[in-house]
Motif scaffolding. Structure first.
Motif, PDB file in Angstrom:
ATOM      1  N   ARG A   1      55.804  -8.010 -18.615  1.00 14.35           N
ATOM      2  CA  ARG A   1      54.674  -9.026 -17.640  1.00 14.35           C
ATOM      3  C   ARG A   1      55.318 -10.452 -17.804  1.00 14.35           C
ATOM      4  N   ALA A   2      56.145 -10.685 -19.073  1.00 14.98           N
ATOM      5  CA  ALA A   2      56.596 -12.123 -19.276  1.00 14.98           C
ATOM      6  C   ALA A   2      57.860 -12.437 -18.354  1.00 14.98           C
ATOM      7  N   VAL A   3      58.595 -11.379 -18.229  1.00 13.34           N
ATOM      8  CA  VAL A   3      59.888 -11.640 -17.425  1.00 13.34           C
ATOM      9  C   VAL A   3      59.449 -11.530 -15.964  1.00 13.34           C
ATOM     10  N   LEU A   4      58.655 -10.448 -15.814  1.00  8.82           N
ATOM     11  CA  LEU A   4      58.495 -10.351 -14.168  1.00  8.82           C
ATOM     12  C   LEU A   4      57.289 -11.377 -13.685  1.00  8.82           C
ATOM     13  N   ASP A   5      56.624 -11.970 -14.738  1.00  6.74           N
ATOM     14  CA  ASP A   5      55.491 -12.738 -14.324  1.00  6.74           C
ATOM     15  C   ASP A   5      54.487 -11.957 -13.598  1.00  6.74           C
ATOM     16  N   ILE A   6      54.076 -10.739 -14.296  1.00  7.75           N
ATOM     17  CA  ILE A   6      53.075  -9.950 -13.861  1.00  7.75           C
ATOM     18  C   ILE A   6      51.564 -10.182 -14.518  1.00  7.75           C
ATOM     19  N   ASN A   7      50.656 -10.264 -13.794  1.00 14.37           N
ATOM     20  CA  ASN A   7      49.449 -10.447 -14.445  1.00 14.37           C
ATOM     21  C   ASN A   7      48.801  -9.246 -15.000  1.00 14.37           C
ATOM     22  N   LYS A   8      47.854  -9.283 -15.931  1.00 12.45           N
ATOM     23  CA  LYS A   8      47.535  -7.931 -16.497  1.00 12.45           C
ATOM     24  C   LYS A   8      46.882  -7.066 -15.469  1.00 12.45           C
ATOM     25  N   ARG A   9      47.168  -5.849 -15.885  1.00 21.25           N
ATOM     26  CA  ARG A   9      46.697  -4.946 -14.870  1.00 21.25           C
ATOM     27  C   ARG A   9      45.364  -4.531 -15.226  1.00 21.25           C
ATOM     28  N   GLY A  10      44.602  -3.983 -14.581  1.00 21.49           N
ATOM     29  CA  GLY A  10      43.357  -3.403 -14.868  1.00 21.49           C
ATOM     30  C   GLY A  10      43.329  -2.364 -15.715  1.00 21.49           C
ATOM     31  N   LEU A  11      44.119  -1.470 -15.487  1.00 22.45           N
ATOM     32  CA  LEU A  11      44.217  -0.146 -16.539  1.00 22.45           C
ATOM     33  C   LEU A  11      45.315  -0.471 -17.593  1.00 22.45           C
ATOM     34  N   GLU A  12      44.791   0.308 -18.814  1.00 23.14           N
ATOM     35  CA  GLU A  12      45.664   0.188 -19.729  1.00 23.14           C
ATOM     36  C   GLU A  12      45.865   1.644 -20.167  1.00 23.14           C
ATOM     37  N   PRO A  13      47.164   2.014 -20.509  1.00 23.82           N
ATOM     38  CA  PRO A  13      47.591   3.177 -21.362  1.00 23.82           C
ATOM     39  C   PRO A  13      46.853   3.454 -22.568  1.00 23.82           C
ATOM     40  N   ASN A  14      46.768   4.706 -22.781  1.00 24.82           N
ATOM     41  CA  ASN A  14      46.319   4.901 -24.355  1.00 24.82           C
ATOM     42  C   ASN A  14      47.247   4.525 -25.276  1.00 24.82           C
ATOM     43  N   LYS A  15      47.041   4.802 -26.600  1.00 25.00           N
ATOM     44  CA  LYS A  15      48.035   3.950 -27.657  1.00 25.00           C
ATOM     45  C   LYS A  15      49.432   4.848 -27.691  1.00 25.00           C
TER      46      LYS A  15
END
Length: 93
Positions: A70-84
């Motif tokens: 996300r930092a390198v590609l300047d990606i905004n946080k996605r709506g879905l989060e994977p499990n642990k």
């Protein structure tokens, strides 16, 4: 709590690590706040160094990779989060 996290939390609070030499103040600010809150709420805290170690011990490879991407590609946080485990399943929805 994972074994690594438990070990980090149980580590002796007196370490020869000088966080101020390793990390700039803006990176330790949240740990200082957490330390103060723990002392206020519970009357004690393992200390800033132990909290940093705990945070690092709790990091998973997919989370570290995700934050880097996300930092390198300047990606905004996605709506879905994977499990642990870093996998998407029905609990992500």
């Amino acid at each position: 709590m994972t074994t690594a996290a438990k070990s980090a939390a149980e580590a002796p609070p007196e370490e020869s690590v000088d966080l101020e030499k390793l990390l700039p103040p803006h990176l330790t600010e949240n740990f200082r706040i957490a330390d103060a809150e723990l002392r206020e709420f519970y009357g004690k805290s393992p200390g800033i160094t132990a909290l940093v170690r705990l945070w690092i011990a709790c990091g998973t490879s997919w989370r570290i990779r995700s934050e880097f991407e996300r930092a390198v590609l300047d990606i905004n946080k996605r709506g879905l989060e994977p499990n642990k485990e870093g996998e998407f399943d029905e609990t992500c929805l």
